[in-house]
Scaffold this active site. Sequence first.
Site, short mmCIF file in Angstrom:
data_model
loop_
_atom_site.label_atom_id
_atom_site.label_comp_id
_atom_site.label_asym_id
_atom_site.label_seq_id
_atom_site.Cartn_x
_atom_site.Cartn_y
_atom_site.Cartn_z
N CYS A 98 0.83 -1.21 0.00
CA CYS A 98 0.00 0.00 0.00
C CYS A 98 0.86 1.26 0.00
O CYS A 98 0.39 2.32 -0.39
CB CYS A 98 -0.94 -0.01 1.19
SG CYS A 98 -0.10 -0.40 2.70
N GLU B 275 -4.48 2.77 -8.04
CA GLU B 275 -3.53 1.88 -7.38
C GLU B 275 -3.40 0.60 -8.21
O GLU B 275 -4.40 -0.09 -8.44
CB GLU B 275 -4.02 1.54 -5.98
CG GLU B 275 -3.05 0.64 -5.26
CD GLU B 275 -3.47 0.40 -3.82
OE1 GLU B 275 -4.61 -0.01 -3.60
OE2 GLU B 275 -2.63 0.63 -2.94
P1 NAD Z 1 -9.70 -6.62 -0.03
O1 NAD Z 1 -10.25 -5.33 0.42
O2 NAD Z 1 -10.42 -7.36 -1.09
O3 NAD Z 1 -9.60 -7.68 1.19
C1 NAD Z 1 -8.99 -7.39 2.41
C2 NAD Z 1 -9.61 -8.26 3.47
O4 NAD Z 1 -10.98 -7.90 3.62
C3 NAD Z 1 -9.61 -9.76 3.17
O5 NAD Z 1 -9.43 -10.46 4.38
C4 NAD Z 1 -11.00 -10.00 2.63
O6 NAD Z 1 -11.45 -11.33 2.81
C5 NAD Z 1 -11.80 -9.04 3.48
N1 NAD Z 1 -13.07 -8.62 2.89
C6 NAD Z 1 -13.38 -8.50 1.57
N2 NAD Z 1 -14.66 -8.10 1.43
C7 NAD Z 1 -15.17 -7.95 2.68
C8 NAD Z 1 -16.44 -7.56 3.21
N3 NAD Z 1 -17.46 -7.24 2.40
N4 NAD Z 1 -16.61 -7.52 4.55
C9 NAD Z 1 -15.60 -7.84 5.38
N5 NAD Z 1 -14.38 -8.24 4.95
C10 NAD Z 1 -14.17 -8.29 3.61
O7 NAD Z 1 -8.22 -6.23 -0.37
P2 NAD Z 1 -6.99 -7.17 -0.76
O8 NAD Z 1 -7.25 -7.55 -2.17
O9 NAD Z 1 -6.81 -8.26 0.23
O10 NAD Z 1 -5.72 -6.17 -0.57
C11 NAD Z 1 -5.34 -5.30 -1.54
C12 NAD Z 1 -5.78 -3.88 -1.20
O11 NAD Z 1 -5.55 -3.58 0.18
C13 NAD Z 1 -5.02 -2.82 -1.93
O12 NAD Z 1 -5.86 -1.81 -2.37
C14 NAD Z 1 -4.04 -2.25 -0.88
O13 NAD Z 1 -3.54 -0.99 -1.05
C15 NAD Z 1 -4.83 -2.35 0.34
N6 NAD Z 1 -3.92 -2.44 1.50
C16 NAD Z 1 -3.78 -1.36 2.32
C17 NAD Z 1 -2.90 -1.40 3.39
C18 NAD Z 1 -2.72 -0.25 4.33
O14 NAD Z 1 -2.07 -0.41 5.34
N7 NAD Z 1 -3.24 0.92 4.06
C19 NAD Z 1 -2.19 -2.55 3.62
C20 NAD Z 1 -2.36 -3.62 2.78
C21 NAD Z 1 -3.23 -3.55 1.72
#
Ligand code: NAD
Length: 471
Positions: A264, A356
């Site tokens: 991120c 992103e």
């Molecule tokens: P994602 O949002 O799809 O999933 C993240 C988590 O949320 C997973 O555990 C997923 O199962 C869960 N999730 C998905 N839908 C949900 C819902 N409706 N309700 C509750 N939980 C749900 O993201 P990803 O694909 O795992 O990660 C990539 C993204 O995360 C990128 O955009 C990245 O920048 C961001 N990210 C941000 C940080 C930060 O510290 N700011 C760190 C890591 C990743």
Amino acid sequence: MLRELSVINPATEELVATVPVTTPAEVDAAVRRAARAQEKWAALPPGDRARVLRRFAQVVEENTEPLADLELREAGHPLDSARWEAGNVRDLLDYAAGGVERLTGTQIPVAGGLNVTFQEPLGVVAVIAPWNFPMPIAAWGTAPALAAGNAVLLKPAETTPLTALRLARHALEAGVPEDLFQVLPGEGAVTGEALVDHPGVAKVVFTGSTAVGRRIAARCAAQTKRLTLELGGKSPNIVFADADLEAAAATAPGSFLDNAGQDCCARSRILVQASVYDRFMELLEPAVKSFTVGDPADPATRMGPLISAAQRERVRSYVPEDAPAAIRGEAPRGKGFWYPPTVLEGAPADRAAVEEIFGPVAVAIPFRDEAEAVRIANATDYGLSGSLWTRDIGRAVRVSRAVAAGNLSVNSHSSVRYWTPFGGFKQSGLGRELGPDALTAFTETKNVFISTESTSKSTSDNTGTSTEESK
Ligand code: NAD
């Protein structure tokens, strides 16, 4: 709804394991068990809680190699990075353990008595973690929440549940009470939402995409539930003409290629002052091309594969075949979700410069002067991180203050340390994690006034308060 998750090694496409998912009924049972465990945990003397967390850190330390091996196989992280990640979990637990006895309230002068505050634990906290740094990000929420006297239910990402499950085992070995820290693998839309919506969950700590973060925020709002969001980023790396160009070019690849760009904080917009643009790109090219991509188990490897075929398709969509790529590195062919390091040349409004990508792709953009650099840096909905390179200390301070982002780094790219605060401006998040206030974020402040008036006086004066005190 899926019955089990298939964990695939992204470097080989082989099945590593299958893991049963947690149903909404199981989420409900887990929340109830966690609530019972939390009451006992919060009642323990602070020193006892701290000791258990220190032991947990110790067991993690003793299991660095198997944890790193799992991270390598489920997330494709190079071995050195995976070892660092296990070490980061240990450090987070140690740091949080050091805060247990220091989680003090305040004493505030008032008339007629003593006013004190207490930092009360929230109860049951849900930590929803992403796949890009499965171990550290799980621990960012879990360690301070436990230290502050809460129970934690951790939902790892669908693709990377294995290190989380192993950490839960190590917690029990270390003496963390049963049910206090539970790992609930499952799909976001099912297991994740059941956790978010459960009235027994007092706070949600979410790291992931901005789209899902907004959805979770809306659901939490319906219950006035506490929430921390760590979301996406599109961070700039601003190189001024007066900078140490050699150092800036040598370090730029790591700033957007670490974890194959699935970070991120990736500095995926390289803004370079026009007068040194050509020279900088000449220096950048060999640095990018020598960034070794390959087998995560090979000690020479600096970058592994992307997490999945879907993620690779997403990254590809930003780099059409005819895209004007200034630099393209090498990546293995054949099995595995590989993608080569790539630097595009572009303009501030290009899709690849705004959205992103979450892959090993950066966009280089020239700028004229300081004002334009700041304007381009801020021309994004995100505001997570950023770096700037200059030898002018006044400019370093001015630009650091002018860029709307939570974590900035001057003449370097470091931004996440467990003992400094981390979080985003704008669409990059809400609240802060890590740092000296990490435990406080898992508490409610309770204010208590204790009258020092004699009982006979307060009974004779049936309000027992002065005007000042009744406010
Ligand atoms: P994602 O949002 O799809 O999933 C993240 C988590 O949320 C997973 O555990 C997923 O199962 C869960 N999730 C998905 N839908 C949900 C819902 N409706 N309700 C509750 N939980 C749900 O993201 P990803 O694909 O795992 O990660 C990539 C993204 O995360 C990128 O955009 C990245 O920048 C961001 N990210 C941000 C940080 C930060 O510290 N700011 C760190 C890591 C990743």
